[in-house]
Design a protein around this motif. Sequence first.
Motif, PDB file in Angstrom:
ATOM      1  N   MET A   1       0.838  -1.192   0.000  1.00  0.00           N
ATOM      2  CA  MET A   1       0.000   0.000   0.000  1.00  0.00           C
ATOM      3  C   MET A   1       0.873   1.241   0.000  1.00  0.00           C
ATOM      4  N   ALA A   2       0.650   2.126  -0.967  1.00  0.00           N
ATOM      5  CA  ALA A   2       1.390   3.393  -1.030  1.00  0.00           C
ATOM      6  C   ALA A   2       0.756   4.260  -2.104  1.00  0.00           C
ATOM      7  N   GLY A   3       1.165   5.521  -2.147  1.00  0.00           N
ATOM      8  CA  GLY A   3       0.677   6.427  -3.168  1.00  0.00           C
ATOM      9  C   GLY A   3       1.179   6.050  -4.554  1.00  0.00           C
ATOM     10  N   PRO A   4       0.603   6.646  -5.576  1.00  0.00           N
ATOM     11  CA  PRO A   4       1.008   6.316  -6.950  1.00  0.00           C
ATOM     12  C   PRO A   4       2.393   6.857  -7.274  1.00  0.00           C
ATOM     13  N   GLY A   5       3.085   6.142  -8.174  1.00  0.00           N
ATOM     14  CA  GLY A   5       4.344   6.631  -8.710  1.00  0.00           C
ATOM     15  C   GLY A   5       5.567   6.437  -7.848  1.00  0.00           C
ATOM     16  N   VAL A   6       5.478   5.569  -6.814  1.00  0.00           N
ATOM     17  CA  VAL A   6       6.627   5.415  -5.908  1.00  0.00           C
ATOM     18  C   VAL A   6       7.482   4.192  -6.232  1.00  0.00           C
ATOM     19  N   GLY A   7       7.115   3.413  -7.225  1.00  0.00           N
ATOM     20  CA  GLY A   7       7.977   2.314  -7.657  1.00  0.00           C
ATOM     21  C   GLY A   7       7.510   0.926  -7.304  1.00  0.00           C
ATOM     22  N   LYS A   8       6.246   0.774  -6.888  1.00  0.00           N
ATOM     23  CA  LYS A   8       5.749  -0.567  -6.512  1.00  0.00           C
ATOM     24  C   LYS A   8       5.804  -1.522  -7.702  1.00  0.00           C
ATOM     25  N   SER A   9       5.356  -1.057  -8.845  1.00  0.00           N
ATOM     26  CA  SER A   9       5.321  -1.932 -10.027  1.00  0.00           C
ATOM     27  C   SER A   9       6.743  -2.271 -10.485  1.00  0.00           C
ATOM     28  N   MET A  10       7.607  -1.274 -10.532  1.00  0.00           N
ATOM     29  CA  MET A  10       8.992  -1.506 -10.966  1.00  0.00           C
ATOM     30  C   MET A  10       9.673  -2.512 -10.051  1.00  0.00           C
ATOM     31  N   TRP A  11       9.447  -2.374  -8.739  1.00  0.00           N
ATOM     32  CA  TRP A  11      10.054  -3.304  -7.794  1.00  0.00           C
ATOM     33  C   TRP A  11       9.541  -4.718  -8.030  1.00  0.00           C
ATOM     34  N   THR A  12       8.241  -4.868  -8.288  1.00  0.00           N
ATOM     35  CA  THR A  12       7.669  -6.197  -8.479  1.00  0.00           C
ATOM     36  C   THR A  12       8.283  -6.891  -9.683  1.00  0.00           C
ATOM     37  N   TYR A  13       8.442  -6.151 -10.786  1.00  0.00           N
ATOM     38  CA  TYR A  13       9.054  -6.752 -11.971  1.00  0.00           C
ATOM     39  C   TYR A  13      10.513  -7.119 -11.700  1.00  0.00           C
ATOM     40  N   ALA A  14      11.228  -6.283 -10.936  1.00  0.00           N
ATOM     41  CA  ALA A  14      12.630  -6.590 -10.603  1.00  0.00           C
ATOM     42  C   ALA A  14      12.709  -7.814  -9.700  1.00  0.00           C
ATOM     43  N   PHE A  15      11.783  -7.916  -8.764  1.00  0.00           N
ATOM     44  CA  PHE A  15      11.746  -9.076  -7.879  1.00  0.00           C
ATOM     45  C   PHE A  15      11.509 -10.352  -8.674  1.00  0.00           C
ATOM     46  N   GLY A  16      10.514 -10.333  -9.568  1.00  0.00           N
ATOM     47  CA  GLY A  16      10.238 -11.501 -10.392  1.00  0.00           C
ATOM     48  C   GLY A  16      11.425 -11.886 -11.256  1.00  0.00           C
ATOM     49  N   ASP A  17      12.094 -10.891 -11.828  1.00  0.00           N
ATOM     50  CA  ASP A  17      13.251 -11.165 -12.685  1.00  0.00           C
ATOM     51  C   ASP A  17      14.384 -11.792 -11.882  1.00  0.00           C
ATOM     52  N   THR A  18      14.643 -11.265 -10.689  1.00  0.00           N
ATOM     53  CA  THR A  18      15.720 -11.800  -9.855  1.00  0.00           C
ATOM     54  C   THR A  18      15.420 -13.229  -9.408  1.00  0.00           C
ATOM     55  N   MET A  19      14.140 -13.511  -9.155  1.00  0.00           N
ATOM     56  CA  MET A  19      13.742 -14.859  -8.732  1.00  0.00           C
ATOM     57  C   MET A  19      13.575 -15.813  -9.908  1.00  0.00           C
ATOM     58  N   GLY A  20      13.735 -15.296 -11.133  1.00  0.00           N
ATOM     59  CA  GLY A  20      13.601 -16.137 -12.322  1.00  0.00           C
ATOM     60  C   GLY A  20      12.171 -16.542 -12.618  1.00  0.00           C
ATOM     61  N   MET A  21      11.225 -15.641 -12.310  1.00  0.00           N
ATOM     62  CA  MET A  21       9.809 -15.953 -12.501  1.00  0.00           C
ATOM     63  C   MET A  21       9.184 -14.956 -13.477  1.00  0.00           C
ATOM     64  N   PRO A  22       8.417 -15.442 -14.452  1.00  0.00           N
ATOM     65  CA  PRO A  22       7.666 -14.514 -15.296  1.00  0.00           C
ATOM     66  C   PRO A  22       6.571 -13.821 -14.482  1.00  0.00           C
ATOM     67  N   VAL A  23       6.272 -12.590 -14.828  1.00  0.00           N
ATOM     68  CA  VAL A  23       5.268 -11.810 -14.116  1.00  0.00           C
ATOM     69  C   VAL A  23       4.057 -11.596 -15.025  1.00  0.00           C
ATOM     70  N   GLU A  24       2.896 -11.989 -14.544  1.00  0.00           N
ATOM     71  CA  GLU A  24       1.633 -11.734 -15.241  1.00  0.00           C
ATOM     72  C   GLU A  24       0.892 -10.635 -14.486  1.00  0.00           C
ATOM     73  N   THR A  25       0.521  -9.570 -15.199  1.00  0.00           N
ATOM     74  CA  THR A  25      -0.069  -8.394 -14.552  1.00  0.00           C
ATOM     75  C   THR A  25      -1.545  -8.242 -14.912  1.00  0.00           C
ATOM     76  N   LEU A  26      -2.353  -7.995 -13.876  1.00  0.00           N
ATOM     77  CA  LEU A  26      -3.754  -7.611 -14.069  1.00  0.00           C
ATOM     78  C   LEU A  26      -3.926  -6.199 -13.530  1.00  0.00           C
ATOM     79  N   LEU A  27      -4.223  -5.249 -14.404  1.00  0.00           N
ATOM     80  CA  LEU A  27      -4.496  -3.882 -13.981  1.00  0.00           C
ATOM     81  C   LEU A  27      -5.978  -3.809 -13.606  1.00  0.00           C
TER      82      LEU A  27
END
Length: 365
Positions: A19-45
């Motif tokens: 939970m946080a305000g918009p534009g603080v990097g939540k989405s970017m962090w999630t994609y980086a986390f998935g990449d580091t863990m070797g997992m594809p990320v499927e996004t539902l907006l």
Amino acid sequence: MSRDSIYIAAQSGWPVLMMAGPGVGKSMWTYAFGDTMGMPVETLLLSTCDPSDVTGLPFINKDDQKSLAKPTWFRNLQEKRGLLFLDELSCAAPAVQAPALRVVNELAIEDEKMHPDTMVIAAANPADIAAGGWDLAPPLANRFWHATWELNHIEWVEGFLQGFPAPKIPVLPKNWKSYVGEKRALIAGFIRSRNELLYKLPEVESDQGGAWPSPRTWDMCADMLGAAQSVGAGADVVAELATGSIGTGPGFEVITYIENLDLPDPEELLRHPDSFTLPARGDQQYAVLGSVASRAIADLTDKNWLAAWKIMNIAAEEGAVDVATGAARDLAAEWSGGSGLTMPKRELQPFVDVLKESGILESVR
């Protein structure tokens, strides 16, 4: 909240809500986390989804039965371990939140399931600043571990100038769940003394969309504390994992309770069972006996098995047979004819009637 807390929570198998305000990097962090863990990320907006985007479109199958054509994101997460990212969760209308319940809780649509190791991470803006935002319904909120996303300006400046590095993730060991049983025993001892906190839906409606204690989230809390111990997490991370599960007040209360129990190390007791002394308080008795049983089961050698039964017997002889019964039942359930474990006939005697009633004794004879 520290990033390590979020990394650990996500790996535990429980869905995570940032939970946080918009534009603080939540989405970017999630994609980086998935990449580091070797997992594809499927996004539902979710702010742009309707219910069919979550569960699929209905159709009539060859048996003239109504079914759902599973969406592409779901099919992709069936094939291999991946990460489902639910973005803008607080902007999802209640009609979309409802079908998301089972997806979040069971990783399933109808009778089909995603890969069992699928991680679920959601991001949300507080309802009061989200465009068209909604407070999360209590049933949905109570399925998430909750994190307040904090923006670190020093990390941002360094990343902005030099490039953001891949996250350093404390990876849970394969045996991390062997630490959970002990935490369950400690939490059970706490609830025996503070039973009103077993289920406490907040009275303020807006707080119902956050973390609060229920049987489900106490289970979550035990997993989080076990996972934290498995990677040697610090006290701040442990506190964050607890409060993100059951709320700030109950979280700090149970952490303080555990710290102040001053119980002996269960592994040390298993090495020297004759040194066991029954604590005076009932909740302490419950916690230490449960911890001993859990550690013995996690490392089920004949030596640990017999030592645990000796401790159960000492507790029974000192008048705590009722308290020891739950731990004794858990121990007895681990025995089978081919287990290679020695039958502790004398130590079993105080628990014979209960084990008979539960149907366990016949299997251990």
